[in-house]
Design an enzyme around this catalytic site. Structure first.
Site, mmCIF file in Angstrom:
data_model
loop_
_atom_site.group_PDB
_atom_site.id
_atom_site.type_symbol
_atom_site.label_atom_id
_atom_site.label_comp_id
_atom_site.label_asym_id
_atom_site.label_seq_id
_atom_site.Cartn_x
_atom_site.Cartn_y
_atom_site.Cartn_z
ATOM 1 N N LYS A 120 -6.344 14.839 4.244
ATOM 2 C CA LYS A 120 -6.325 16.275 3.910
ATOM 3 C C LYS A 120 -6.356 17.238 5.197
ATOM 4 C CE LYS A 120 -7.638 17.040 -0.193
ATOM 5 N NZ LYS A 120 -8.867 16.795 -0.923
ATOM 6 N N ARG A 122 -14.236 20.066 -0.015
ATOM 7 C CA ARG A 122 -13.042 19.141 -0.487
ATOM 8 C C ARG A 122 -13.341 17.764 0.265
ATOM 9 N NH1 ARG A 122 -7.781 22.270 0.610
ATOM 10 N NH2 ARG A 122 -6.916 20.827 -1.205
ATOM 11 N N GLY A 170 -7.630 12.129 -6.941
ATOM 12 C CA GLY A 170 -8.565 12.383 -7.827
ATOM 13 C C GLY A 170 -9.826 11.353 -7.930
ATOM 14 N N MET A 211 -12.306 11.151 -5.638
ATOM 15 C CA MET A 211 -13.460 11.747 -4.924
ATOM 16 C C MET A 211 -13.562 13.079 -5.499
ATOM 17 S SD MET A 211 -14.148 9.870 -1.230
ATOM 18 C CE MET A 211 -12.302 10.341 -1.051
ATOM 19 N N ARG A 247 0.961 16.335 1.684
ATOM 20 C CA ARG A 247 0.884 14.810 2.093
ATOM 21 C C ARG A 247 2.346 13.987 1.767
ATOM 22 N NH1 ARG A 247 -3.443 13.946 -2.590
ATOM 23 N NH2 ARG A 247 -1.833 14.749 -4.271
ATOM 24 N N HIS A 277 3.648 -21.957 -13.088
ATOM 25 C CA HIS A 277 4.912 -22.450 -13.200
ATOM 26 C C HIS A 277 5.843 -21.383 -13.947
ATOM 27 C CE1 HIS A 277 8.295 -24.700 -15.279
ATOM 28 N NE2 HIS A 277 8.252 -25.555 -14.130
ATOM 29 N N ARG A 280 15.661 -27.943 -5.208
ATOM 30 C CA ARG A 280 14.693 -28.757 -5.870
ATOM 31 C C ARG A 280 15.537 -29.727 -6.745
ATOM 32 N NH1 ARG A 280 11.827 -23.785 -6.519
ATOM 33 N NH2 ARG A 280 9.480 -23.698 -5.694
ATOM 34 N N ARG A 289 15.792 -31.128 -1.020
ATOM 35 C CA ARG A 289 14.807 -31.696 -0.964
ATOM 36 C C ARG A 289 14.998 -33.032 -1.767
ATOM 37 N NH1 ARG A 289 9.421 -29.011 -3.108
ATOM 38 N NH2 ARG A 289 10.340 -29.647 -5.125
ATOM 39 N N GLU A 330 3.553 -29.798 4.463
ATOM 40 C CA GLU A 330 2.625 -29.047 3.665
ATOM 41 C C GLU A 330 1.438 -29.679 3.212
ATOM 42 O OE1 GLU A 330 4.973 -29.730 -0.247
ATOM 43 O OE2 GLU A 330 5.972 -31.146 0.483
ATOM 44 N N SER A 343 10.112 -27.326 7.426
ATOM 45 C CA SER A 343 10.142 -26.512 6.496
ATOM 46 C C SER A 343 8.683 -26.182 5.772
ATOM 47 C CB SER A 343 10.910 -26.399 5.441
ATOM 48 O OG SER A 343 11.094 -25.530 4.370
ATOM 49 N N GLY A 385 5.951 -25.997 3.249
ATOM 50 C CA GLY A 385 5.915 -25.805 2.084
ATOM 51 C C GLY A 385 4.585 -24.967 1.789
ATOM 52 N N THR A 386 4.677 -23.802 1.617
ATOM 53 C CA THR A 386 3.419 -22.884 1.720
ATOM 54 C C THR A 386 2.390 -23.230 0.334
ATOM 55 O OG1 THR A 386 4.518 -21.262 1.111
ATOM 56 C CG2 THR A 386 3.759 -21.472 3.591
ATOM 57 N N ASN A 387 3.103 -23.415 -0.835
ATOM 58 C CA ASN A 387 2.355 -23.787 -1.902
ATOM 59 C C ASN A 387 1.342 -24.776 -1.958
ATOM 60 O OD1 ASN A 387 3.561 -21.337 -2.984
ATOM 61 N ND2 ASN A 387 5.170 -22.882 -4.311
ATOM 62 N N ASP A 388 2.084 -26.109 -1.458
ATOM 63 C CA ASP A 388 1.092 -27.319 -1.461
ATOM 64 C C ASP A 388 0.460 -27.292 -0.221
ATOM 65 O OD1 ASP A 388 1.474 -29.436 -3.416
ATOM 66 O OD2 ASP A 388 3.432 -29.368 -3.020
ATOM 67 N N CYS A 435 9.560 -22.261 2.560
ATOM 68 C CA CYS A 435 10.178 -22.247 1.655
ATOM 69 C C CYS A 435 9.185 -22.279 0.315
ATOM 70 C CB CYS A 435 11.132 -23.591 1.336
ATOM 71 S SG CYS A 435 10.020 -25.089 1.262
ATOM 72 N N TYR A 442 13.431 -18.645 9.690
ATOM 73 C CA TYR A 442 13.638 -18.133 8.447
ATOM 74 C C TYR A 442 12.880 -18.062 7.254
ATOM 75 C CZ TYR A 442 14.540 -23.044 6.820
ATOM 76 O OH TYR A 442 14.574 -24.048 6.142
HETATM 77 P P1 ADP Z 1 -7.976 16.354 -4.699
HETATM 78 O O1 ADP Z 1 -8.099 15.758 -3.612
HETATM 79 O O2 ADP Z 1 -8.610 15.789 -5.783
HETATM 80 O O3 ADP Z 1 -6.554 16.703 -4.655
HETATM 81 P P2 ADP Z 1 -8.575 19.037 -3.525
HETATM 82 O O4 ADP Z 1 -9.519 18.980 -2.481
HETATM 83 O O5 ADP Z 1 -6.993 19.127 -3.109
HETATM 84 O O6 ADP Z 1 -8.750 17.628 -4.579
HETATM 85 O O7 ADP Z 1 -8.943 20.274 -4.594
HETATM 86 C C1 ADP Z 1 -8.579 20.318 -5.655
HETATM 87 C C2 ADP Z 1 -7.851 21.905 -6.136
HETATM 88 O O8 ADP Z 1 -8.876 22.755 -5.768
HETATM 89 C C3 ADP Z 1 -6.814 21.962 -5.094
HETATM 90 O O9 ADP Z 1 -5.518 21.506 -5.603
HETATM 91 C C4 ADP Z 1 -6.891 23.657 -5.306
HETATM 92 O O10 ADP Z 1 -5.955 23.865 -6.220
HETATM 93 C C5 ADP Z 1 -8.093 24.037 -5.115
HETATM 94 N N1 ADP Z 1 -8.694 24.353 -3.966
HETATM 95 C C6 ADP Z 1 -9.171 23.557 -3.000
HETATM 96 N N2 ADP Z 1 -9.836 24.264 -1.912
HETATM 97 C C7 ADP Z 1 -9.351 25.613 -2.247
HETATM 98 C C8 ADP Z 1 -9.325 26.810 -1.491
HETATM 99 N N3 ADP Z 1 -10.167 26.777 -0.454
HETATM 100 N N4 ADP Z 1 -9.014 27.726 -2.232
HETATM 101 C C9 ADP Z 1 -8.439 28.018 -3.611
HETATM 102 N N5 ADP Z 1 -8.461 26.533 -4.086
HETATM 103 C C10 ADP Z 1 -8.793 25.601 -3.487
HETATM 104 MG MG MG Z 2 5.521 -29.052 -2.081
HETATM 105 MG MG MG Z 3 -5.401 17.952 -3.898
#
Ligand code: ADP
Ligand code: MG
Ligand code: MG
Length: 894
Positions: free
Chosen positions: A8, A78, A87, A89, A328, A450, A572, A628, A755, A774, A776-779, A841, A861
């Site tokens: 980010k 953030r 989502g 953290m 992203r 199997h 086989r 084989r 193997e 060849s 035989g990575t399973n065995d 194989c 291969y």
């Molecule tokens: P996550 O990683 O869970 O997407 P973000 O850090 O992107 O969390 O924050 C979640 C939301 O909070 C963002 O999608 C944005 O809408 C809002 N947000 C974060 N920072 C700001 C900011 N400086 N101004 C306005 N909205 C913000």
């Molecule tokens: Mg075998």
């Molecule tokens: Mg976000």
């Protein structure tokens, strides 16, 4: 850059640099997260001063002051790790508001409702994230949402937007007293206390349960840490000329090149994602916010031209002014990944070599599998017809009537029914039944059981290890979570998700299969097929590894060729022993009391095996075919139930007691380490002789039809070069006999599987005799780890859960252990025979990470099940490209 600033933070900086409107802010590096974690939540000297200095610069840029009661600066704090963890953290908005600054915000904006809405959001988020006021248990509701709801019902309103400034001010008070009452602490009024509380909380959230679980699933190391972004707030909740949205530069589900996204008017932060209010389609912004919409279109193309990939971005509009808050690389489905990669080459945004890296090999699965009609499936789930979930061992969709034995599967199929074969687990005896079934469902076994292995080879849908099934073979039914499913009841299984659904759902084969395999679709008529071919063509341009297939029937071989297989790496022969009436002859051979009896039975098998091999040679033509010799312990071919034993005794005209006794004799304590592999051929040389004869006669016969044959005979489970010598001698003698009799010679090689650890360690000796290796990575995995694949179910899952093992060694090669032996064998083998042909194989041949490893090892291969051939091709290309870019670092961008 991403390692230090997190995704980010790095992208916020990059967007600023390319001139996009980003609210000012600064990033605290991931290194500080690590320091914080290792020093019991403390920071190094001088850190606090640095943060305040950076905050001062944001104040100058915005002409606002943090904590000022006239023009207060508000910030967001953030989280942002090097890899995206959506989502997982925490983020806190509107920091800097308190009872005094909220007044300043009202004065500065003239918007009381907005100011109190922001304040109540802050108290709510701070109470949750920093102070930890959460629902008491899973079944409880969020305490703040409960207060909001009470308020709404008091006021007789439905939606959040109907709350007035007074209501919101009241909520702030109610939230604060809830915090006081429940936690015995005050919501901090000092903005600096708020800021540090939030920064600490974000760092701590790196170690919360959700984040830890997500990291484990996605193999993100703990030591990376998260960065913290402190950023000036902009407000989408300032009225109907404001709002917030999420958009993709292309459609992430289909890959279509159109602007795709959602927007909420008068809203802030996560309102769009949280689904509290229903957002509008971004295209409707054309009318509501024409200026901003045009700006967004420009942003869209600017982002794509800069990142040269599909972007997923967040934006906010504050009183008609657009701000970018995040971007992203967007997550996408397999089909979207393919389409975007190919089309971006067409648009000259990227080169073919980049396109090849843009599709995850595993994602190709989604393109090859039959699919359920999505509407129908959703309806079924709504109607509560989801019975259970198991391991998604063989992706795709299958539907049919439930049957509980392999023979019934065959019988019902013959009658024209589609069936799902349901078993506790499967064994080689079930092959024909599995082949007859649309899909396979087992109660036990893992991803490499199997059932799973064979299903993938056959291209069958499979769910394994579905523990909720209580199967009663005698009653021909099973109980699942209290419900009884009888033989003949319809089941639908989604091997991509592991869902077992009651009833019948429509499926259809994918376009690619209909075009390339069944040929019912004109490949030029389907855009997906065209794109798939193009991507594969590019992949083939870059890869250095060859890709073969594991197949033991002509039709499987044909499928594999359609998917680009360049040979058979493992045929086989034992699977052929189950077709038609041959199992009777096999059993007669095993039960014979002397060599003469065995030869009589083998003579019956000879023509059948010959035909099998000839069929495969005809399909494979000039491509190499590795066959084989017999590998599994003989008792696997024998019946175990009394009734079956009696039938067999009847058929071969022997007393039941004799047959029973012989079966008992053949039983081994540890069949995996017992009389199997080349040991069988040494104890019963006539078996190897018959198989060699069938192979060479077939080869000569096909050669006579003027079809090229490239034959490789492979001896399994060799640990001593002397074993190989004994078997090799038989093969070569028979070959000469056949050539002499038929007056035709075909070129052939005799090689061995590596193997057993001893084979790897003595590969220089073995390489003196073998013409190819060849793995035989399973065995080899079983024997190196001293771990039985079929018994690992009781502890391996726990090992993975506790991080004792990072990955399932039967899925991805254990590189440090098994891989080290492979490396040794490659070196030793080639030290005596430069350029010795070496392949692998095991099932690992279709696992992208293992393919990459093999590519680095320098083997020639990999060989995998037919439906994984495209996956291996793509993985091999990516491995080659990765090596290439490691050799000459581009020096640009991450
Ligand atoms: P996550 O990683 O869970 O997407 P973000 O850090 O992107 O969390 O924050 C979640 C939301 O909070 C963002 O999608 C944005 O809408 C809002 N947000 C974060 N920072 C700001 C900011 N400086 N101004 C306005 N909205 C913000
Ligand atoms: Mg075998
Ligand atoms: Mg976000």
């Amino acid at each position: 850059m991403k390692m230090l600033l997190g995704g980010k933070g790095a992208n916020l900086a990059e967007m600023t640099n390319i001139g996009l409107p980003v609210p000012p802010g600064f990033t605290i590096t991931t290194e500080m997260c690590t320091y914080f974690r290792l020093h019991g939540g403390r920071y190094p000297a001088g850190f606090r001063k640095n943060v305040l200095a950076a905050l001062r610069r944001v104040e100058q840029r915005t002409k606002k002051r943090f904590g000022d009661s006239k023009k207060p600066l508000l910030v967001s704090v953030r989280s942002g790790a090097p890899a995206s963890m959506p989502g997982m953290m925490d983020t806190i908005l509107n920091l800097g508001l308190n009872d005094a600054t909220v007044k300043g915000l009202i004065a500065a904006t003239g918007n009381e409702r907005f100011a109190y809405d922001s304040y109540r959001r802050l108290v709510q988020m701070y109470g949750d994230v920093v102070l930890g006021l959460k629902p008491a248990s899973e079944n409880d509701r969020d305490p703040f949402e409960l207060i909001i709801e009470r308020k709404k019902s008091e006021r007789g309103i439905r939606s959040d937007t109907e709350l007035t400034a007074d209501d919101l001010r009241d909520l702030v008070r109610l939230f604060q007293s809830e915090i006081r009452g429940r936690l015995g602490v005050e919501f901090p009024q000092d903005p600096h206390d708020q800021l540090w509380g939030a920064i600490d909380a974000v760092f701590r959230s790196w170690m919360n349960e959700r984040a830890i679980a997500y990291r484990k699933l996605n193999q993100i190391p703990e030591h990376w840490g998260t960065a913290v972004n402190v950023q000036a707030m902009v407000f989408g909740n300032m009225g109907d000329n404001s709002g917030t949205g999420v958009a993709f530069t292309r459609n992430p589900a289909t890959g279509e090149n159109h602007f795709y996204g959602e927007f909420l008017m008068n809203a802030q932060g996560e309102d769009v994602v949280a689904g509290i209010r229903t957002p509008i389609d971004i295209s409707t912004m054309v009318e509501l916010f024409p200026k901003n919409y045009n700006q967004l279109l420009k942003v869209r193309s600017k982002l794509e031209r800069h990142y040269r990939d599909m972007q997923d971005f967040e934006f906010t509009i504050e009183q008609g002014k657009l701000y970018m808050l995040q971007t992203r690389n967007g997550k996408r489905t397999g089909i979207a990944a393919l389409r975007i990669a190919v089309e971006m080459v067409g648009e000259k945004l990227i080169k073919p070599a980049q396109a090849v890296t843009r599709v995850e090999p595993e994602q190709l699965n989604q393109l090859l599998r039959p699919v359920f009609d999505s509407e129908e499936k959703e309806r079924a789930l709504r109607e509560g017809r989801l019975l259970a979930k198991g391991l998604n061992a063989g992706p795709g969709a299958a539907t049919g009537k439930a049957v509980f034995s392999a023979s019934e599967a065959e019988e019902w199929k013959r009658r024209g029914d589609q069936v799902i074969l349901v078993r506790m687990e499967t064994s080689p005896e079930d092959i024909k039944g599995m082949d007859a079934a649309e899909g396979i469902l087992t109660a036990r076994g893992g991803m490499t059981s199997h059932a799973a292995l064979v299903a993938r080879q056959m291209g069958k849908v499979c769910i394994a290890g579905c523990g909720a099934l209580e199967i009663d073979y005698n009653a021909h039914q099973m109980r699942v979570n209290g419900l009884v499913v009888k033989q003949g009841d319809y089941l639908s299984i989604d091997g991509t998700t592991g869902e077992v659904i009651l009833g019948r759902l429509q499926t259809k084969p994918s376009d690619i299969v209909r075009a390339l395999v069944t040929k019912e679709l004109d490949p030029d008529a389907s855009p997906v097929v065209g794109m798939f071919r193009k991507l594969m063509e590019w992949a083939d341009r870059y890869r250095t590894l060859k890709v073969r297939t594991n197949a033991d029937q002509p039709d499987q071989s044909e499928v594999a060729i359609a998917f680009g297989a360049e040979g058979i790496g493992l045929c086989r022969t034992e699977h052929m022993f189950f077709g038609g009436d041959r199992i009777d002859a096999v059993r007669e051979m095993i039960l014979a009391e002397d060599q003469a009896g065995r030869r009589r039975a083998l003579d019956k098998l000879l023509p059948m095996q010959r035909e099998d091999f000839a069929g495969i040679f005809r399909v494979m033509k000039e491509r190499p075919v590795t066959i084989r010799t017999l590998d599994p312990p003989l008792h696997e071919f024998l019946p175990h139930e009394e009734r079956e034993i009696r039938d067999l005794a009847d058929k071969i005209g022997k007393p039941v007691e004799r047959v029973t006794q012989r079966i008992r004799q053949l039983k081994e304590f540890n069949p995996m380490l017992g009389n199997r592999g080349c040991r069988l051929g040494i104890v019963f040389p006539e078996i190897t002789e018959m198989q060699a004869r069938a192979i060479f006669e077939a080869a000569c016969q096909v050669r006579r039809e003027r079809i090229d044959v490239h034959l490789e005979v492979m001896i399994p489970l060799v640990g001593f070069v002397t074993e190989l010598r004994v078997q090799e001698r038989i093969v070569r003698r028979v070959a000469e006999e056949v050539f002499h009799q038929s007056g035709i010679r075909v070129p052939y090689l005799v090689g061995t599987m590596i193997e057993l650890p001893r084979a790897a360690v003595t590969a220089d000796e073995i390489g003196g005799v073998a013409e190819f290796f060849s793995f035989g990575t399973n065995d080899l995995t079983q024997t190196t780890l001293g771990l039985s694949r079929d018994d690992a179910g009781s502890f391996l899952p726990l090992y993975l859960e506790h991080g004792i093992l990072e990955r399932d060694p039967f899925q991805t090669i254990d590189m440090r252990g098994v891989g080290a032996l492979m490396k040794l064998a490659v070196e030793k083998g080639r030290s005596v025979k430069a350029g010795l042909k070496i392949g692998i194989c095991g099932e690992h041949g279709g696992d992208p990470k293992s393919v990459e490893f093999c590519s680095e090892l320098g083997v020639d291969y990999v060989s995998c099940s037919p439906y994984r051939v495209p996956i291996a091709r793509l993985a091999a290309a990516q491995a080659a490209l990765k090596r290439r870019s490691a050799r000459k670092p581009a020096g640009k961008k991450s």
